[in-house]
Scaffold this active site. Structure first.
Site, short mmCIF file in Angstrom:
data_model
loop_
_atom_site.label_atom_id
_atom_site.label_comp_id
_atom_site.label_asym_id
_atom_site.label_seq_id
_atom_site.Cartn_x
_atom_site.Cartn_y
_atom_site.Cartn_z
CE1 TYR A 171 -0.07 -2.50 3.82
CE2 TYR A 171 0.86 -0.30 4.50
CZ TYR A 171 0.69 -1.56 4.90
OH TYR A 171 1.06 -2.25 5.90
CB SER A 174 3.11 8.34 5.63
OG SER A 174 1.77 8.19 6.11
CD GLU A 185 3.12 -1.80 13.36
OE1 GLU A 185 2.50 -1.27 14.16
OE2 GLU A 185 2.84 -1.52 12.08
CE1 TYR A 295 -3.47 -3.24 9.52
CE2 TYR A 295 -2.44 -5.25 10.09
CZ TYR A 295 -2.22 -3.71 9.72
OH TYR A 295 -1.17 -3.26 9.37
C1 LIG Z 1 -1.03 -1.32 12.58
C2 LIG Z 1 -0.83 -0.49 11.75
O1 LIG Z 1 -1.04 0.55 11.57
N1 LIG Z 1 0.11 -0.95 10.77
C3 LIG Z 1 0.80 -0.21 9.64
C4 LIG Z 1 1.91 -1.05 8.97
C5 LIG Z 1 2.50 -0.25 8.16
O2 LIG Z 1 3.10 1.04 8.42
O3 LIG Z 1 3.11 -0.72 7.03
C6 LIG Z 1 -0.40 -0.04 8.58
O4 LIG Z 1 -1.27 -0.75 8.67
O5 LIG Z 1 -0.46 1.18 8.05
ZN LIG Z 2 -0.24 2.32 12.32
#
Ligand SMILES: CC(=O)N[C@@H](CC(=O)O)C(=O)O
Ligand SMILES: [Zn+2]
Length: 318
Positions: A171, A174, A185, A295
């Site tokens: 995805y 940022s 994380e 999620y």
């Molecule tokens: C729990 C969480 O927010 N995890 C991040 C993982 C990431 O930064 O790629 C997200 O889903 O954006």
């Molecule tokens: Zn996060």
């Protein structure tokens, strides 16, 4: 070289000095370690300063931080698509899309030579992942060398690397506006909560990361290395009924067992009347983000990963 890397005859990849570094917190407004550290460092940056480095701590989603929610209109950490970044509509756009455009102007533009060199994006998870660094490319020798450095500096404590370069599951984060995007994380930590152990672990990992960048900028050569990573394979959803309501929970044998092998036939869900649902895959995988609160809305109970060893060439400043 003005941007990216090249190889010479010794197979040493050359990268420009990484002079501009940002530390993002509050990409998700209810993940408190990053929010708190970035606020702390905005007030007093002595701890994160390094010679020859411009380091900018930055709250990416202040509205979400204020409300202590993940996001206001849409997930900021999915918003950095080319489509969003070039969207017209100004004030009419979803808040996070406007914010993504501002961040792209400040730290990017994404994919350009003017973009920040490194962005660390600080996240927390409700799952029992421990300390995890997230990469978006297996080809970035600079980031792989950074992972190797941090893992060694952090030992005997462990810091694992999650690699998400899955064509469908990747995805637009940022941090993806930087040349070298690094996600961090750390968990388990409930949303809206600060835990001292999680806070301190994040702080120490970031210290090692900044130390790596200054050593690199000072001209240190990092010899070839290998890095163990866990590559994102598949998103596993909860079993659901026709209305989309979940009909089973993460199985007790799987709960909190992030990074531990899940074998074909192992239980992964438990229905409300106690029946087990078993993993049907054909090989052993390593689940992570198990039972991450954020999620549920993304139809994801956990992700499966495969262990891989990546080779990184030697690197040195251009
Ligand atoms: C729990 C969480 O927010 N995890 C991040 C993982 C990431 O930064 O790629 C997200 O889903 O954006
Ligand atoms: Zn996060």
């Amino acid at each position: 070289m003005s941007n990216g890397s090249s190889s010479n005859n010794n197979n040493t990849a050359r990268f420009d000095a990484a002079r501009r570094v940002a530390i993002f917190g509050g990409t998700h407004g209810n993940e408190m370690s990053g929010v708190t550290l970035v606020n702390l460092w905005t007030q007093n940056s002595a701890e994160i300063q390094r010679k020859g480095l411009e380091i900018k701590p930055f709250i990416t989603n202040p509205k979400a931080v204020e409300k202590c929610v993940r996001y206001v209109d849409t997930d900021l950490n999915r918003a950095f698509t080319q489509e969003n970044l070039s969207a017209t509509g100004g004030d009419e756009l979803p808040y996070e899309v406007q914010r993504a455009q501002e961040i792209n102007r400040m730290f990017g533009p994404k994919g350009s030579a003017e973009a920040y060199d490194v962005i660390f994006d600080l996240h927390n998870t409700t799952s029992n992942m421990g300390c995890t660094l997230i990469l978006e490319s297996s080809k970035d020798a600079f980031n792989l060398q950074m992972m190797n450095y941090i893992k060694k500096a952090f030992a005997p404590a462990s810091c694992l690397v999650l690699l998400n370069e899955h064509p469908l599951l990747k995805y637009s984060t940022s941090r993806s506006v930087a040349k070298h995007p690094v996600g961090m994380e750390v968990g388990p930590q409930p949303q809206g909560v600060l835990r001292s152990n999680i806070f301190e672990a994040m702080r120490v990992i970031l210290k090692h990361a900044l130390d790596f960048i200054s050593l690199f900028n000072e001209g240190m050569e990092f010899p070839p290395c290998t890095v163990e990573v866990f590559r994102v394979l598949e998103r596993m959803d909860y079993p659901r009924d026709a209305n989309g309501n979940i009909i089973a929970m993460v199985h007790p044998n799987l709960q909190d067992c992030d990074w531990e092998p899940l074998n074909p036939g192992d239980p992964m869900f438990q229905t409300f009347d106690g029946k087990s649902i078993h993993y049907q895959g054909s090989s052993t995988v390593y689940p992570t983000f198990i039972n991450e609160a954020a999620y549920y809305e993304k139809q994801q109970a956990f992700v499966t990963t495969r262990r891989e060893t990546l080779a990184a060439s030697a690197i040195r400043k251009a």
